[in-house]
Design an enzyme around this catalytic site. Structure first.
Site, PDB file in Angstrom:
ATOM      1  CD  GLU A  73       9.423  -7.068  -2.120  1.00 16.69           C
ATOM      2  OE1 GLU A  73       8.182  -7.034  -2.128  1.00 16.69           O
ATOM      3  OE2 GLU A  73      10.119  -6.042  -2.175  1.00 16.69           O
ATOM      4  CD1 TRP A 109       1.264   9.389  -7.344  1.00 16.17           C
ATOM      5  CD2 TRP A 109      -0.367   9.084  -5.843  1.00 16.17           C
ATOM      6  NE1 TRP A 109       0.765   8.119  -7.514  1.00 16.17           N
ATOM      7  CE2 TRP A 109      -0.235   7.901  -6.613  1.00 16.17           C
ATOM      8  CE3 TRP A 109      -1.328   9.117  -4.842  1.00 16.17           C
ATOM      9  CZ2 TRP A 109      -1.027   6.783  -6.420  1.00 16.17           C
ATOM     10  CZ3 TRP A 109      -2.108   7.990  -4.640  1.00 16.17           C
ATOM     11  CH2 TRP A 109      -1.965   6.839  -5.420  1.00 16.17           C
ATOM     12  CG  ASN A 113      -0.724  14.185   1.468  1.00 14.28           C
ATOM     13  OD1 ASN A 113      -1.227  13.486   0.591  1.00 14.28           O
ATOM     14  ND2 ASN A 113       0.002  13.692   2.453  1.00 14.28           N
ATOM     15  N   GLY A 114      -4.042  14.503   0.599  1.00  9.72           N
ATOM     16  CA  GLY A 114      -5.185  13.751   1.114  1.00  9.72           C
ATOM     17  C   GLY A 114      -6.367  13.877   0.168  1.00  9.72           C
ATOM     18  CD  GLU A 159       7.823  -0.778  -6.542  1.00 11.34           C
ATOM     19  OE1 GLU A 159       8.379  -1.814  -6.128  1.00 11.34           O
ATOM     20  OE2 GLU A 159       7.434   0.118  -5.781  1.00 11.34           O
ATOM     21  CE  LYS A 205       9.848   4.529   0.451  1.00 12.46           C
ATOM     22  NZ  LYS A 205      10.376   3.237  -0.028  1.00 12.46           N
ATOM     23  CG  HIS A 243      -2.296 -26.094 -10.041  1.00  6.08           C
ATOM     24  ND1 HIS A 243      -2.876 -27.330 -10.171  1.00  6.08           N
ATOM     25  CD2 HIS A 243      -1.358 -26.226  -9.060  1.00  6.08           C
ATOM     26  CE1 HIS A 243      -2.351 -28.173  -9.303  1.00  6.08           C
ATOM     27  NE2 HIS A 243      -1.413 -27.525  -8.616  1.00  6.08           N
ATOM     28  CB  CYS A 245       0.692  15.452  -2.303  1.00  2.00           C
ATOM     29  SG  CYS A 245      -0.671  15.028  -3.399  1.00  2.00           S
ATOM     30  CE  LYS A 267      10.405  -3.828  -4.524  1.00  2.00           C
ATOM     31  NZ  LYS A 267      10.047  -3.490  -3.188  1.00  2.00           N
ATOM     32  NE  ARG A 313       4.689  12.800   1.361  1.00  2.00           N
ATOM     33  CZ  ARG A 313       4.325  11.988   2.339  1.00  2.00           C
ATOM     34  NH1 ARG A 313       5.219  11.279   2.961  1.00  2.00           N
ATOM     35  NH2 ARG A 313       3.069  11.899   2.706  1.00  2.00           N
TER      36      ARG A 313
HETATM   37  C1  AGP Z   1       7.073  -1.498  -2.767  1.00  2.00           C
HETATM   38  O1  AGP Z   1       8.279  -1.286  -3.378  1.00  2.00           O
HETATM   39  C2  AGP Z   1       6.167  -0.340  -2.691  1.00  2.00           C
HETATM   40  N1  AGP Z   1       6.802   0.844  -2.337  1.00  2.00           N
HETATM   41  C3  AGP Z   1       4.842  -0.613  -1.987  1.00  2.00           C
HETATM   42  O2  AGP Z   1       4.376  -1.892  -2.316  1.00  2.00           O
HETATM   43  C4  AGP Z   1       4.822  -0.426  -0.454  1.00  2.00           C
HETATM   44  O3  AGP Z   1       5.501  -1.481   0.168  1.00  2.00           O
HETATM   45  C5  AGP Z   1       3.352  -0.348   0.018  1.00  2.00           C
HETATM   46  O4  AGP Z   1       2.749   0.754  -0.577  1.00  2.00           O
HETATM   47  C6  AGP Z   1       3.238  -0.276   1.512  1.00  2.00           C
HETATM   48  O5  AGP Z   1       3.922   0.828   2.027  1.00  2.00           O
HETATM   49  P1  AGP Z   1       4.232   0.949   3.579  1.00  2.00           P
HETATM   50  O6  AGP Z   1       5.186  -0.131   3.919  1.00  2.00           O
HETATM   51  O7  AGP Z   1       4.812   2.317   3.742  1.00  2.00           O
HETATM   52  O8  AGP Z   1       2.930   0.778   4.299  1.00  2.00           O
END
Ligand code: AGP
Length: 622
Positions: free
Chosen positions: A495, A88, A114-115, A502, A617, A518, A2, A499, A27
């Site tokens: 990746e 979040w 947050n947490g 996501e 994020k 496979h 958060c 992306k 966040r």
């Molecule tokens: C990718 O677009 C995401 N934001 C996610 O996979 C991210 O890379 C992952 O949560 C790790 O985050 P970090 O690099 O801040 O540890």
């Protein structure tokens, strides 16, 4: 995961809080809220005697920040002390009731968090038995009630907050305001919290951009530290109440870096910032003439370079780690990449001298936990991160910064590219120290360093010339998307798919090119484009072209990302070109095209690109 903002000073706190929440919304965007701790409010209630009861005034709404902003148009609390939160969800769905700030029964204490409070069940039962009433499903709500209990027992506000925090176990960054005081109280344990020292007041933020508009002078807090901010003072104390001398750092991020600069989305801005980010990452670290990499911040580590390394990381950073591990192996240094959340469950192989956490934010709970696991085994740790002063940077024995600048879009773009470049620098620096170079080896190092130098210009060329938007429009209505690549292009395939799914919400999977046959080939049809990354003209490229033929034979449209050196174009329906480059830098160039395809598909579909549903994020829970 958060976002927290706090302010005490001479300004209108509400403006500061809402401005900060705008910066923090990446966040979490399930709900947002503010609490103002002083000042009058026309919409305030009154007690039985008709006296004004407004000391802490809370406005909060489920949904994105715009919902809170609309509510604030209707009723605008005033004051110069306050806290704010963007959520979040971890405990309870995104509703008004579950939105932060949470209050005690009388509304005299407000708390943002947050947490995760791990013992909240027990504390809640205890408080319920004492007659406290709760309004939300959150773990957080126990905190204002605990503070209330201490206040009722006669403790002054600061003591009440401290005593409440002492009862919590779990991870938290918490900020609280108490009626009748013009202070903000805060503390952190395993969740990020930074203090901003301004001319006109003091700020708290989950990260620096939250208050960067007002000040670049920051104090990084450590776990267990307690903060008290008043209009005229800031103090940091240890858990036992002793003053802690803190250093004020000045961050060199521009405010401009955290705005959209005319782009429709942060993601597109950040994709376009890659040439600059890569130059920053390389700046002052490469001696091309000598064929050496200088990483001053890693002097201590490099005096006795590791014989073997392990990587731990999540999501995009894990893909960077896969690439990094391969780079180390190619340089003759044993290396493996682990998904951080699985690291503790696997018996680590022998010879792991160094564990490298790759983490943009430096706050990802799974990665931190894996790094702590390594430390508990007495292994040295290194954080490769973007955020100076982040938890990973502070807790690891060594830190290397990727220098990408702030990344606001939830989808990691420029930080992935910067991670790949940083890992290239790291492997050369480790190999510098550990291998006595023969001439041929030195020449190869020089070639690779020259290739890194060329990258910013090559990425710029792709950004200027890409036809990704046309490709995106052609294949918008497909039922699924497969991404394939071999060797260094395998992490890029993963990746590319991550992306894509996501931000488009469409089904996409990435595979090593040889693996598709496979099983997954059963899903390949004329309605499932296969995006194939094929670079160079070596054996790896030839084999990948073979895999492309297999999907072409099943009528799948083929989108080739290629430098044109293989004959993959003969089997492709669309081509996304990249410049010819060194084998270690081509994956990064190919990835730029994949970022653009994902962006344009998501944009055409009208998705929430910077804040995709269900995501955040940085994920600060395990
Ligand atoms: C990718 O677009 C995401 N934001 C996610 O996979 C991210 O890379 C992952 O949560 C790790 O985050 P970090 O690099 O801040 O540890």
């Amino acid at each position: 995961m958060c976002g927290i903002i706090g302010y005490v000073g001479r300004r209108d706190a509400l403006d500061v809080l809402v401005g900060g929440l705008n910066q923090l919304e990446y966040r979490g965007y399930d709900s947002a809220g503010v609490a103002l701790a002083n000042g009058a409010d026309e919409g305030a209630g009154s007690d039985a005697d008709g006296a004004a009861t407004v000391d802490v005034d809370v406005v909060k709404r489920a949904g994105e920040l715009s919902a809170l902003e609309a509510a604030l148009e209707e009723r605008r609390p005033s004051g110069t002390t306050g806290i704010g939160h963007t959520r979040w969800s971890t405990h309870g769905p995104p509703t008004d009731a579950n939105a932060h700030p949470h209050t005690d029964e009388d509304g005299r204490v407000a708390v943002v968090h947050n947490g995760i409070i791990e013992n909240y069940d027990r504390l809640k039962d205890e408080l319920l038995a004492e007659g406290h009433r709760f309004e939300s499903d959150t773990d957080t709500e126990v905190v204002p009630h605990l503070i209330e209990r201490e206040l009722e027992a006669g403790a002054p506000p600061e003591t009440a907050v401290r005593r409440a925090l002492e009862q919590l176990s779990g991870s938290y960054a918490i900020a609280a305001v108490v009626a009748g005081t013009d202070a903000v109280y805060a503390a952190r344990n395993d969740s990020p919290l930074v203090l901003g020292i301004g001319e006109d007041g003091y700020y708290l933020g989950s990260d620096v951009p939250a208050f960067l508009e007002h000040t670049a002078r920051v104090v990084y807090l450590e776990d267990g530290e307690f903060v008290r901010l008043t209009p005229d003072s800031w103090t940091v104390t240890s858990p036992d109440g002793n003053p802690v001398e803190k250093q004020i750092d000045t961050v060199d991020w521009d405010l401009e870096d955290t705005g959209k600069s005319g782009y429709d989305h942060y993601m597109l801005k950040e994709i376009n910032e890659q040439p600059h980010a890569l130059r920053q990452c390389l700046s002052g670290r490469v001696d091309e003439l000598e064929g050496r990499v200088e990483l001053a911040e890693l002097d201590a580590l490099l005096q006795d370079p590791p014989e073997a390394v392990q990587f731990v990381a999540c999501g995009t950073s894990y893909h960077a780690a896969l690439y990094g591990a391969r780079r180390f192996r190619d340089r003759g240094i044993p290396a493996q990449a682990f998904v951080a959340s699985e690291y503790a469950t696997e018996a680590p192989p022998t010879g792991d001298r160094l564990v490298i956490g790759v983490t943009q934010s430096g706050e990802t709970a799974d990665t931190l936990s894996a790094l702590r696991e390594a430390q508990s085994r007495g292994v040295e740790t290194l954080a490769v991160t973007n955020v100076v002063g982040s938890t990973a940077a502070r807790e690891c024995d060594h830190a290397m910064y990727i220098r990408a600048g702030p990344e606001i879009g939830v989808a990691a773009t420029k930080t992935f590219s910067s991670q790949l470049v940083a890992l290239n620098l790291l492997v050369e620096a480790v190999a510098n120290g550990s291998r006595s170079g023969d001439r041929a080896q030195s020449d190869r190092v020089r070639e690779r360093l020259a290739a890194l130098r060329e990258l910013p210009g090559q990425v710029q060329q792709i950004l200027d010339e890409s036809n990704a938007v046309d490709v995106a429009r052609t294949y918008l209505d497909s039922s699924g998307y497969f991404f394939i690549g071999r060797g260094y292009n395998y992490p890029v395939a993963l990746e590319g798919a991550l992306k894509f799914k996501e931000i488009t919400y469409e089904h996409a999977e990435g595979f090593p090119a040889g693996e598709l046959k496979h099983g997954t080939l059963a899903l390949v049809t004329a309605d499932t484009p296969v995006i194939a990354v094929v670079t160079g003209d070596d054996e790896i490229a030839r084999k990948t072209v073979g895999n492309v033929k297999e999907v072409e034979a099943r009528d799948a449209p083929v989108i080739a990302v290629t430098d044109g050196r293989s004959d993959v174009e003969r089997y492709a329906d669309e081509v996304l070109e990249i410049p010819e480059a060194h084998p270690v830098t081509m994956p990064l160039l190919a990835n730029t095209q994949l970022q653009l395809v994902a962006y344009h598909v998501a944009n055409e579909l009208g998705r929430s690109i910077d804040k995709p549903r269900n995501l955040a994020k940085s994920v600060t829970v395990e």
